[in-house]
Write a protein that holds these residues in place. Sequence first.
Motif, PDB file in Angstrom:
ATOM      1  N   LEU A 197     -10.910   5.362   5.489  1.00  0.00           N
ATOM      2  CA  LEU A 197     -10.447   5.413   4.108  1.00  0.00           C
ATOM      3  C   LEU A 197      -9.035   4.861   3.963  1.00  0.00           C
ATOM      4  O   LEU A 197      -8.646   4.382   2.895  1.00  0.00           O
ATOM      5  N   GLY A 198      -8.240   4.986   5.031  1.00  0.00           N
ATOM      6  CA  GLY A 198      -6.872   4.492   5.028  1.00  0.00           C
ATOM      7  C   GLY A 198      -6.421   4.226   6.453  1.00  0.00           C
ATOM      8  O   GLY A 198      -6.968   4.789   7.408  1.00  0.00           O
ATOM      9  N   GLN A 199      -5.423   3.366   6.616  1.00  0.00           N
ATOM     10  CA  GLN A 199      -4.899   3.076   7.956  1.00  0.00           C
ATOM     11  C   GLN A 199      -3.420   2.735   7.867  1.00  0.00           C
ATOM     12  O   GLN A 199      -2.924   2.281   6.841  1.00  0.00           O
ATOM     13  N   TRP A 200      -2.707   2.986   8.991  1.00  0.00           N
ATOM     14  CA  TRP A 200      -1.296   2.632   9.109  1.00  0.00           C
ATOM     15  C   TRP A 200      -0.972   2.534  10.594  1.00  0.00           C
ATOM     16  O   TRP A 200      -1.762   2.943  11.457  1.00  0.00           O
ATOM     17  N   LYS A 201       0.160   1.998  10.918  1.00  0.00           N
ATOM     18  CA  LYS A 201       0.556   1.818  12.313  1.00  0.00           C
ATOM     19  C   LYS A 201       1.742   2.718  12.623  1.00  0.00           C
ATOM     20  O   LYS A 201       2.733   2.733  11.911  1.00  0.00           O
ATOM     21  N   GLU A 202       1.595   3.503  13.717  1.00  0.00           N
ATOM     22  CA  GLU A 202       2.697   4.382  14.118  1.00  0.00           C
ATOM     23  C   GLU A 202       3.626   3.650  15.090  1.00  0.00           C
ATOM     24  O   GLU A 202       3.235   2.666  15.716  1.00  0.00           O
ATOM     25  N   ASN A 203       4.868   4.137  15.206  1.00  0.00           N
ATOM     26  CA  ASN A 203       5.892   3.398  15.942  1.00  0.00           C
ATOM     27  C   ASN A 203       5.989   3.762  17.414  1.00  0.00           C
ATOM     28  O   ASN A 203       6.655   3.053  18.182  1.00  0.00           O
ATOM     29  N   ILE A 204       5.354   4.847  17.869  1.00  0.00           N
ATOM     30  CA  ILE A 204       5.515   5.270  19.266  1.00  0.00           C
ATOM     31  C   ILE A 204       4.749   4.343  20.205  1.00  0.00           C
ATOM     32  O   ILE A 204       5.322   3.722  21.108  1.00  0.00           O
ATOM     33  N   VAL A 229       6.516   7.667   7.700  1.00  0.00           N
ATOM     34  CA  VAL A 229       5.652   6.583   7.222  1.00  0.00           C
ATOM     35  C   VAL A 229       5.757   6.496   5.703  1.00  0.00           C
ATOM     36  O   VAL A 229       5.568   7.489   4.996  1.00  0.00           O
ATOM     37  N   ASP A 230       6.052   5.302   5.198  1.00  0.00           N
ATOM     38  CA  ASP A 230       6.149   5.065   3.759  1.00  0.00           C
ATOM     39  C   ASP A 230       4.818   4.552   3.217  1.00  0.00           C
ATOM     40  O   ASP A 230       4.016   3.968   3.968  1.00  0.00           O
ATOM     41  N   PRO A 231       4.564   4.714   1.911  1.00  0.00           N
ATOM     42  CA  PRO A 231       3.314   4.211   1.327  1.00  0.00           C
ATOM     43  C   PRO A 231       3.103   2.714   1.531  1.00  0.00           C
ATOM     44  O   PRO A 231       1.961   2.252   1.603  1.00  0.00           O
ATOM     45  N   GLU A 232       4.201   1.951   1.618  1.00  0.00           N
ATOM     46  CA  GLU A 232       4.067   0.499   1.808  1.00  0.00           C
ATOM     47  C   GLU A 232       3.417   0.156   3.145  1.00  0.00           C
ATOM     48  O   GLU A 232       2.924  -0.971   3.330  1.00  0.00           O
ATOM     49  N   GLN A 233       3.408   1.085   4.103  1.00  0.00           N
ATOM     50  CA  GLN A 233       2.791   0.839   5.406  1.00  0.00           C
ATOM     51  C   GLN A 233       1.303   1.214   5.431  1.00  0.00           C
ATOM     52  O   GLN A 233       0.631   0.974   6.442  1.00  0.00           O
ATOM     53  N   VAL A 234       0.817   1.766   4.330  1.00  0.00           N
ATOM     54  CA  VAL A 234      -0.555   2.287   4.298  1.00  0.00           C
ATOM     55  C   VAL A 234      -1.484   1.313   3.588  1.00  0.00           C
ATOM     56  O   VAL A 234      -1.175   0.831   2.497  1.00  0.00           O
ATOM     57  N   PHE A 235      -2.634   1.033   4.237  1.00  0.00           N
ATOM     58  CA  PHE A 235      -3.700   0.235   3.616  1.00  0.00           C
ATOM     59  C   PHE A 235      -4.816   1.205   3.224  1.00  0.00           C
ATOM     60  O   PHE A 235      -5.253   2.026   4.030  1.00  0.00           O
ATOM     61  N   LEU A 236      -5.294   1.100   1.987  1.00  0.00           N
ATOM     62  CA  LEU A 236      -6.387   1.949   1.513  1.00  0.00           C
ATOM     63  C   LEU A 236      -7.668   1.146   1.391  1.00  0.00           C
ATOM     64  O   LEU A 236      -7.636  -0.047   1.054  1.00  0.00           O
ATOM     65  N   ASN A 237      -8.787   1.800   1.650  1.00  0.00           N
ATOM     66  CA  ASN A 237     -10.098   1.156   1.561  1.00  0.00           C
ATOM     67  C   ASN A 237     -10.946   1.898   0.529  1.00  0.00           C
ATOM     68  O   ASN A 237     -11.283   3.077   0.728  1.00  0.00           O
ATOM     69  N   VAL A 238     -11.257   1.253  -0.578  1.00  0.00           N
ATOM     70  CA  VAL A 238     -12.090   1.827  -1.640  1.00  0.00           C
ATOM     71  C   VAL A 238     -13.053   0.749  -2.120  1.00  0.00           C
ATOM     72  O   VAL A 238     -12.892  -0.431  -1.815  1.00  0.00           O
ATOM     73  N   SER A 239     -14.062   1.151  -2.882  1.00  0.00           N
ATOM     74  CA  SER A 239     -14.978   0.171  -3.446  1.00  0.00           C
ATOM     75  C   SER A 239     -14.324  -0.539  -4.633  1.00  0.00           C
ATOM     76  O   SER A 239     -13.372  -0.026  -5.229  1.00  0.00           O
TER      77      SER A 239
END
Length: 584
Positions: free
Chosen positions: A333-340, A296-306
């Motif tokens: 706090l963060g989310q991403w999608k796995e490929n399996i 998983v690359d950082p570009e696939q990660v969404f972060l949730n902060v104030s």
Amino acid sequence: MGSDGFSDSSEEDVPLAKLKRKSNSKARPDPAHSSSSKKASSTTASRNSTLNGSANPKKRPRVKYEEDEHEHDSDLEQPRRPVPKKKKVKQEKGKSNNKIKKPVMKEMDKAERMSHAMQSFLWWNAEEPKAGAQWHTMEHAGVAFPEAYDPHGVKMLYDGQPVTLSPVEEEAATFFAAMDPEGMHLGNQKTAPIFIKNFFADFRQILGKQHVIRDFKKCDWEPIRRHLNEQKIIKKAISDKERKVNKETRNEAMFQFGYALVDGHIEKVGNYNMEPPGAFRGRGEHPKAGKLKHRVDPEQVFLNVSECARVPPCTVPGHAWGELRHDPQVQWLGQWKENINNQVKYMQLAAQSSFKGKSDRSKYNKAALLCGNIDKIRDSYKKKLKAKSLEARQLATAMWVIDKLALRVGGEKDTEEEADTVGCCSLRVEHLNFDPNDEGGDCKEIELEFLGKDSMLFKQTIDFGATMYTENNGMGEQVYENFKAFCKKKKSHEEVFNSLTPSMLNTHLKEIMDGLTAKVFRTYNASKTLQDELMKTEAIKSFHSLTPAEKVAEYNNANRDVAILCNHQKTVSKAQTTQLETIG
């Protein structure tokens, strides 16, 4: 001759007493120097007496004198007073001094200080966020990514010949070589073919159509497997100093990513480490076991902060976060999608966080509410166990099973995408075995055997004629007859509750009580079982004489009964299995 004509008298003719007085009067010192003269004469006398052998052989203690404040101001010689010595009090054995020692505070390390800081926050007394929000402010450091793959250069064999692989290909080959050939995946006759098929299909995609490797049976993974085993031995043999350095490195990552600041207080983050790539293992006979999990690359990660929080820096050079969100209505706090399974994964706070505490409080409050309505609910479904409508009888029977056997509702699943796990509504005829011991006659036993949540085996023989299911109008025998009727003239793969769906059951539960689900039933029954078992222990006469260790043992026994009711089990590791086989 003297000046008067008489000769001077010799000292030999003078009496000894007069001579001493004469010498003393002549040697009388000046009062101004009396103190120094006394010291000199005392020293001389002491030295002479020592030379003459008249001194005491024992060493005389030195006496301290205190000077009089008028000693040098008066013409008369003032005697000096000896300073009294302080008496030493001998301490008796077994007795401590009366002096109170200052308590020495234990110096806490950083992790302990962080733990104390989190425990000091009483979330149940804190101000609640506005309606619909989970927090006011939230700040964290993002996700910790695994290190890039470091090629080892060990070549696998294909058809007896070494094959050179690129780093990406070598990494995939290493994933398979790391699997134990006799483990729960490759060592199981049911799971091994699925695992090998899925892995080799993904491996061939990485290799490409023109690659020499085409047949799995010609692959030899032993060179890489031996290398990995050697690395394990080397890691176990590291020095204490290296072990300490490794621990400090892990702690450094934990302190950087393992904590979040929520509404001004510290919370522990649960899963801050990004899942590393590897071969997907799954639970039980998962249809996708063996497929390769992508990195998983950082570009696939969404972060949730104030909005007011600092944006966490991305630790992977040359990359950036996929998206930043400011949504206080969600807890993640963060989310991403796995490929399996193409599912969304979340980074959330740990189990001991205030979010989990509030969730548990809500769950147990619902169970407590059910406690006041349980008799009414039971009377309702018991009346419908003999209903003429098949749908009503199946609904009532399912309610009885969820209440008494603590089964989950269960739902429809695509067995090509997920493991074939079963709940109450998805029971099939093949999962029920009537009269498993061939007792005949009035036997009311059914053996239930299926894979439950997380592929945990549920295997219990239920005697529906037993007292625990028939007393107080328990209707256990009627439930047995209903099961027998539901399975009549059906094939093994057909569903027992063919007229009932999970949505119908959940809708019915919510009509009975607001927020009621099968999970609330499980929570209520687990809590009631634990409470009843603990009350039995407290009722015995010797309870108050039990030691703390014995009370803990009694609590564990009660908790074990709850685990049996809810079918909570631990997976037996290979090491435990080997140990049991060795003992046997």
